[in-house]
Design an enzyme around this catalytic site. Structure first.
Site, PDB file in Angstrom:
ATOM      1  N   ASP A 120     -51.953 -32.661   3.514  1.00 28.59           N
ATOM      2  CA  ASP A 120     -51.568 -32.808   4.913  1.00 28.59           C
ATOM      3  C   ASP A 120     -51.379 -34.285   5.213  1.00 28.59           C
ATOM      4  O   ASP A 120     -52.056 -35.143   4.622  1.00 28.59           O
ATOM      5  CB  ASP A 120     -52.648 -32.233   5.832  1.00 28.59           C
ATOM      6  CG  ASP A 120     -52.643 -30.718   5.885  1.00 28.59           C
ATOM      7  OD1 ASP A 120     -51.604 -30.110   5.566  1.00 28.59           O
ATOM      8  OD2 ASP A 120     -53.679 -30.141   6.264  1.00 28.59           O
ATOM      9  N   ASP A 134     -46.397 -26.498   7.471  1.00 25.84           N
ATOM     10  CA  ASP A 134     -46.990 -25.961   8.697  1.00 25.84           C
ATOM     11  C   ASP A 134     -45.980 -25.968   9.838  1.00 25.84           C
ATOM     12  O   ASP A 134     -45.956 -25.059  10.668  1.00 25.84           O
ATOM     13  CB  ASP A 134     -48.222 -26.776   9.091  1.00 25.84           C
ATOM     14  CG  ASP A 134     -49.305 -26.752   8.028  1.00 25.84           C
ATOM     15  OD1 ASP A 134     -49.384 -25.771   7.265  1.00 25.84           O
ATOM     16  OD2 ASP A 134     -50.073 -27.733   7.952  1.00 25.84           O
TER      17      ASP A 134
END
Length: 153
Positions: A120, A134
């Site tokens: 991330d 995402d």
């Protein structure tokens, strides 16, 4: 009828692999440019690139339960493949929505299988850090929801 189905399938495949490519290339960039925990200011006080390893799901839920997320990703991909194969009333917008979601799911799945965690890096400082996959999953789901609302109206 066959031509429409081919166009829809082509849309699904194109969007899926475009989303997957953007996700994986962006993660390679972050890994090559930053160390884990390091942050690069893009827009001060608003947006940073911050490299973290997420061993869980959204918002870090169920950390180190990678097998659950791998199972759910494969289940989702199988369901979408069945939908795109047997549901012939779909349209290009539905194919694009499913392609966005599938590309995102595949991007995070690759991380989980290869690394045991998800990379991330998108850090808006007011929300948990997330990645391009995402964005595609959430955006595709939102567009799908709007498409379904429109079709009911």
């Amino acid at each position: 009828m066959v031509k429409k189905e081919i166009i829809n399938l082509a849309m699904f495949i194109t969007v899926t692999f475009a989303a997957l490519t953007v996700d994986q290339v962006s993660k390679v960039f972050v890994v090559k440019q930053l160390r884990v925990g390091e942050s690069l200011v893009v827009l001060p006080q608003f947006f940073h690139l911050t490299y973290i390893k997420n061993p869980g799901g959204a918002f870090g839920i169920l950390p180190y339960r990678t097998e659950i997320f791998i199972f759910l990703a494969f289940l989702f991909i199988i369901m979408v493949l069945l939908i795109t194969t047997f549901y012939h009333d779909n349209n290009w917008m539905l194919s694009a929505c499913l392609g966005l979601i599938t590309g995102g799911v595949m991007g995070n799945l690759i991380d989980r299988i290869r690394l045991g965690y998800v990379i991330d890096f998108l850090d808006f400082r007011v929300w948990p850090i997330f990645n391009a996959a995402d964005v595609f999953i959430t955006g595709g789901a939102l567009l799908l929801f709007l498409l379904l609302l429109q079709s009911k109206g």
